[in-house]
Design an enzyme around this catalytic site. Structure first.
Site, PDB file in Angstrom:
ATOM      1  N   LYS A  14       0.815  -1.216   0.000  1.00  0.00           N
ATOM      2  CA  LYS A  14       0.000   0.000   0.000  1.00  0.00           C
ATOM      3  C   LYS A  14       0.851   1.270   0.000  1.00  0.00           C
ATOM      4  O   LYS A  14       0.597   2.179  -0.781  1.00  0.00           O
ATOM      5  CB  LYS A  14      -0.909   0.046   1.238  1.00  0.00           C
ATOM      6  CG  LYS A  14      -1.963  -1.022   1.292  1.00  0.00           C
ATOM      7  CD  LYS A  14      -2.894  -0.795   2.481  1.00  0.00           C
ATOM      8  CE  LYS A  14      -2.171  -0.772   3.818  1.00  0.00           C
ATOM      9  NZ  LYS A  14      -1.654  -2.071   4.265  1.00  0.00           N
ATOM     10  N   ARG A  89      -9.650   1.293   9.104  1.00  0.00           N
ATOM     11  CA  ARG A  89      -9.320  -0.119   9.346  1.00  0.00           C
ATOM     12  C   ARG A  89     -10.310  -0.809  10.256  1.00  0.00           C
ATOM     13  O   ARG A  89     -10.129  -1.995  10.555  1.00  0.00           O
ATOM     14  CB  ARG A  89      -7.957  -0.230  10.029  1.00  0.00           C
ATOM     15  CG  ARG A  89      -6.838   0.102   9.120  1.00  0.00           C
ATOM     16  CD  ARG A  89      -5.547  -0.375   9.729  1.00  0.00           C
ATOM     17  NE  ARG A  89      -4.498   0.388   9.110  1.00  0.00           N
ATOM     18  CZ  ARG A  89      -3.277  -0.056   8.892  1.00  0.00           C
ATOM     19  NH1 ARG A  89      -2.928  -1.237   9.309  1.00  0.00           N
ATOM     20  NH2 ARG A  89      -2.404   0.685   8.300  1.00  0.00           N
ATOM     21  N   ARG A 128      11.559  -6.341   4.835  1.00  0.00           N
ATOM     22  CA  ARG A 128      11.546  -4.925   5.216  1.00  0.00           C
ATOM     23  C   ARG A 128      12.162  -4.758   6.604  1.00  0.00           C
ATOM     24  O   ARG A 128      12.814  -3.761   6.891  1.00  0.00           O
ATOM     25  CB  ARG A 128      10.104  -4.405   5.202  1.00  0.00           C
ATOM     26  CG  ARG A 128      10.014  -2.919   5.463  1.00  0.00           C
ATOM     27  CD  ARG A 128       8.633  -2.390   5.178  1.00  0.00           C
ATOM     28  NE  ARG A 128       7.696  -2.762   6.222  1.00  0.00           N
ATOM     29  CZ  ARG A 128       6.376  -2.550   6.162  1.00  0.00           C
ATOM     30  NH1 ARG A 128       5.850  -1.996   5.088  1.00  0.00           N
ATOM     31  NH2 ARG A 128       5.598  -2.897   7.144  1.00  0.00           N
ATOM     32  N   ARG A 134      12.000  -1.683  10.949  1.00  0.00           N
ATOM     33  CA  ARG A 134      10.783  -1.216  11.603  1.00  0.00           C
ATOM     34  C   ARG A 134      10.477  -2.072  12.823  1.00  0.00           C
ATOM     35  O   ARG A 134      10.484  -3.296  12.745  1.00  0.00           O
ATOM     36  CB  ARG A 134       9.616  -1.269  10.613  1.00  0.00           C
ATOM     37  CG  ARG A 134       9.088   0.100  10.275  1.00  0.00           C
ATOM     38  CD  ARG A 134       8.015   0.030   9.249  1.00  0.00           C
ATOM     39  NE  ARG A 134       6.782  -0.563   9.765  1.00  0.00           N
ATOM     40  CZ  ARG A 134       5.633  -0.508   9.123  1.00  0.00           C
ATOM     41  NH1 ARG A 134       5.560   0.106   7.955  1.00  0.00           N
ATOM     42  NH2 ARG A 134       4.566  -1.069   9.629  1.00  0.00           N
ATOM     43  N   ARG A 145      -0.315  -8.641  13.410  1.00  0.00           N
ATOM     44  CA  ARG A 145      -0.869  -7.615  12.515  1.00  0.00           C
ATOM     45  C   ARG A 145      -1.757  -8.251  11.451  1.00  0.00           C
ATOM     46  O   ARG A 145      -2.794  -7.708  11.080  1.00  0.00           O
ATOM     47  CB  ARG A 145       0.258  -6.816  11.857  1.00  0.00           C
ATOM     48  CG  ARG A 145       0.752  -5.695  12.779  1.00  0.00           C
ATOM     49  CD  ARG A 145       2.148  -5.234  12.438  1.00  0.00           C
ATOM     50  NE  ARG A 145       2.287  -4.705  11.107  1.00  0.00           N
ATOM     51  CZ  ARG A 145       3.426  -4.734  10.414  1.00  0.00           C
ATOM     52  NH1 ARG A 145       4.507  -5.270  10.930  1.00  0.00           N
ATOM     53  NH2 ARG A 145       3.462  -4.215   9.224  1.00  0.00           N
TER      54      ARG A 145
END
Ligand code: ADP
Length: 193
Positions: A14, A89, A128, A134, A145
């Site tokens: 996204k 969300r 990532r 992160r 998640r």
């Protein structure tokens, strides 16, 4: 005057597509995740609160997120269109967004659903984690998640499908290919940049 939402599981791409679409349509890309991360980095009160949820893979409470988006959509650059990445969300956020748009006498043009299978998104997120470090990209948090997404966000697709707003695009493939697919799908609905 294009108003778009981008929905998809964590790792569906996204954020990357949001930037491209925003450039093409000349609208601001508004990512709640980015805004929260920015606040975490600057150690603001909002950041401290958001971090306690983000680090566990949970959603930041609706009232906090809704206030943030209401404020952001009220800014001048968002009056002529926007692309929301990662909001709404939850069902409560959908309702709140409806009310924000009604207050501005506007409506959404389309909801882009970016799909990617679970193995691929987990692979991307772990990658990532290595590249960007992160804090919420560890394996346990990623799993949580994805669970939260399935429980709370995936059901929203139906809500928007009933309004005939959903454009589903395969998120697998090269970044530019995916962008081209999204633009083509939007164009087929009469939405051109
Ligand atoms: P991803 O989609 O890969 O999980 P994001 O950057 O969009 O990444 O979001 C990171 C985190 O920020 C989420 O796990 C959540 O804690 C918080 N967050 C982002 N958007 C929202 C939202 N609309 N409602 C509640 N929490 C959110």
């Amino acid at each position: 005057m294009t108003r778009l939402l981008l929905i998809g599981a964590p790792g569906a791409g996204k954020g990357t597509q949001a930037v491209k679409l925003a450039e093409t349509f000349e609208i601001p890309a508004i990512s709640t995740g980015d805004i929260f991360r920015h606040n975490v980095k600057n150690e603001t009160e909002l950041g401290k609160l958001a971090k306690s949820y983000m680090d566990r893979g949970e959603y930041v409470p609706d009232n906090v997120t809704n206030d943030l988006v209401r404020d952001r959509l009220g800014q001048d650059d968002a009056k002529l269109g926007f692309l929301l990445d990662g909001y709404p969300r939850t069902a409560d956020q959908v309702e709140e967004l409806d009310s924000m748009l009604a207050d501005q006498n506007t409506a959404l043009d389309a909801v882009v659903l970016l799909t990617a299978d679970t193995d691929e998104v987990v692979r991307r997120l772990l990658n990532r984690a290595i590249e960007q470090g992160r804090a919420d990209d560890t394996e346990d948090v990623i799993r949580r998640r994805l669970e939260v997404y399935e429980e709370q966000t995936a059901p929203l697709i139906d809500v928007y499908a009933q309004r005939n707003l959903v454009v589903t695009v395969d998120g697998l493939g090269a970044v530019d290919e995916v962008t081209a697919r999204i633009l083509e799908a939007l164009s087929a609905r009469g939405l051109n940049s």
